[in-house]
Design a protein around this motif. Structure first.
Motif, mmCIF file in Angstrom:
data_model
loop_
_atom_site.group_PDB
_atom_site.id
_atom_site.type_symbol
_atom_site.label_atom_id
_atom_site.label_comp_id
_atom_site.label_asym_id
_atom_site.label_seq_id
_atom_site.Cartn_x
_atom_site.Cartn_y
_atom_site.Cartn_z
ATOM 1 N N LEU A 70 0.831 -1.197 0.000
ATOM 2 C CA LEU A 70 0.000 0.000 0.000
ATOM 3 C C LEU A 70 0.870 1.253 0.000
ATOM 4 O O LEU A 70 2.075 1.193 0.236
ATOM 5 N N ASP A 71 0.233 2.398 -0.227
ATOM 6 C CA ASP A 71 0.916 3.688 -0.331
ATOM 7 C C ASP A 71 0.684 4.483 0.946
ATOM 8 O O ASP A 71 -0.458 4.827 1.265
ATOM 9 N N LYS A 72 1.754 4.790 1.691
ATOM 10 C CA LYS A 72 1.596 5.512 2.950
ATOM 11 C C LYS A 72 1.187 6.969 2.739
ATOM 12 O O LYS A 72 0.803 7.646 3.694
ATOM 13 N N GLY A 73 1.245 7.430 1.523
ATOM 14 C CA GLY A 73 0.797 8.784 1.231
ATOM 15 C C GLY A 73 -0.685 8.859 0.893
ATOM 16 O O GLY A 73 -1.203 9.944 0.601
ATOM 17 N N ARG A 74 -1.379 7.744 0.958
ATOM 18 C CA ARG A 74 -2.784 7.698 0.556
ATOM 19 C C ARG A 74 -3.666 7.332 1.746
ATOM 20 O O ARG A 74 -3.234 6.636 2.665
#
Length: 369
Positions: free
Chosen positions: A301-305
């Motif tokens: 997953l994307d930690k910026g999302r």
């Protein structure tokens, strides 16, 4: 220079030097120097962009409305502090040479600094009560506690029950009813699922780890056994204290209307049901990551999302949001789950059926079969 900054660089900048390594990891996507060519403006007087700038290389000229000038050279004491931090900006900033700057989101930086300083005060206070605070520092470095107010942590520490265990002791057993969670203060422990030939070691827990919370969040029996592999001390937190002090500030819930606003801003549906449930009907463009696989697959997953988690009852999604918080992700649970939605809203949300989207390496998605 566009390489990510090293801890040595970060420790030279104020207030980045007060942050923990875990907090630097939260900022990691922003920790990349940006080039500005000689003669270009970095910002103008009156600029209101909520960014915090640091000069990393080269020379800048700062000039205020009265024409007063300040020449700033990278590596000087002044360059270790934010450039013209007041908003709106009081100065023009022009590159005298090719320069390299760091630009950070001010709101994120302020949140992290405030959190860190608040916990430093807490640790100083607790230093008079505890002989050794290494376990607590490691506990607080868990991203989960970035969302827990220091007052809650203080109250939690007052309610913990310390238990000494010999190597080989079982802390909790798969299938038992969960009435508490634990923190590992010293020693090591293993998370095990199954028995006999089906026995599988899922993880090894180290000092500062929280475990046993999944049964509390999902209101289901324990899904694994935890055994200490060397003499250990664990700290027990009762269910009611866990819910009030940790779950409440961490597991944020949203209704369908707020979820739609977050989706429009770039959030992503995360379906934490089983793949079979997902393939029968799911939200448009939703990713399927069953709860039991979430810890394993979360690295994709994307930690910026922001991730909007949903399930039928809301219990699995609350568990997922708590777990995501422990791993440094931002998530919300759909309040009370799909079952609480009026039929027209549920049918409108679950507009896709058949094969769905699965997360693959690199965070890409592909259709399931």
């Amino acid at each position: 220079m566009r390489e990510a900054l090293t801890p040595t660089h970060l420790r030279s900048l104020t207030p980045l030097n007060v942050l923990s390594e875990q907090q630097w990891r939260e900022l990691r996507k922003q920790l990349v120097p940006q080039p500005v060519l000689a003669g270009q403006l970095l910002f103008r007087r009156g600029d209101q962009a909520r960014l915090t700038y640091f000069l990393l290389a080269g020379e800048l000229l700062l000039e205020d409305a009265q024409g007063r000038q300040q020449r700033l050279v990278a590596g000087s004491e002044a360059s270790c502090h934010p450039l013209s931090p007041s908003l709106p900006r009081l100065q023009d900033a022009r590159a005298l040479t090719d320069v390299s700057v760091l630009a950070l989101d001010s709101a994120t930086l302020n949140r992290l600094v405030t959190w860190r300083l608040a916990y430093q005060d807490l640790l100083l206070d607790l230093g008079q009560q505890y002989d050794e605070l290494g376990w607590l520092e490691r506990l607080l470095d868990n991203p989960l506690f970035a969302k827990v107010p220091p007052a809650n942590v203080r109250a939690m520490l007052e309610r913990l029950q310390s238990i000494e265990l010999a190597a080989g002791s079982t802390v909790l057993r798969e299938g038992e009813v969960g009435d508490c969670c634990y923190f590992l203060k010293s020693g090591r422990a293993e998370v095990i699922r199954g028995a006999g030939t089906d026995r599988q070691v899922l993880a090894e827990l180290e000092v500062g780890a929280c475990f046993g919370e999944e049964a509390l969040l999902a209101d289901r029996p324990r899904n694994a056994t935890v055994t200490v592999v060397e003499d250990a001390v664990v700290l027990r937190l009762a269910r009611q204290d866990f819910v009030a002090l940790l779950k409440a500030p961490v597991v944020n819930e949203v209704g369908l209307g707020e979820a739609a606003r977050l989706l429009a801003a770039g959030a992503q549906w995360l379906d934490v049901r089983l793949q079979g449930e997902y393939e029968r009907a799911h939200a448009a463009q939703a990713l399927n990551m069953p709860l039991q696989l979430l810890r394993l697959k979360a690295r994709l997953l994307d930690k910026g999302r922001i991730y909007l988690c949903y399930c039928d009852s809301g219990k699995r999604s609350a568990n997922a949001v708590f777990l995501l918080s422990q791993l440094g992700f931002n998530g919300y649970a759909l309040r009370d789950g799909l079952d609480a939605l009026p039929a027209v809203q549920r049918d409108g949300l679950l507009c896709e059926s058949g094969a769905g989207y699965l997360v693959r390496s690199g965070g890409r998605t592909e259709r399931s079969h």
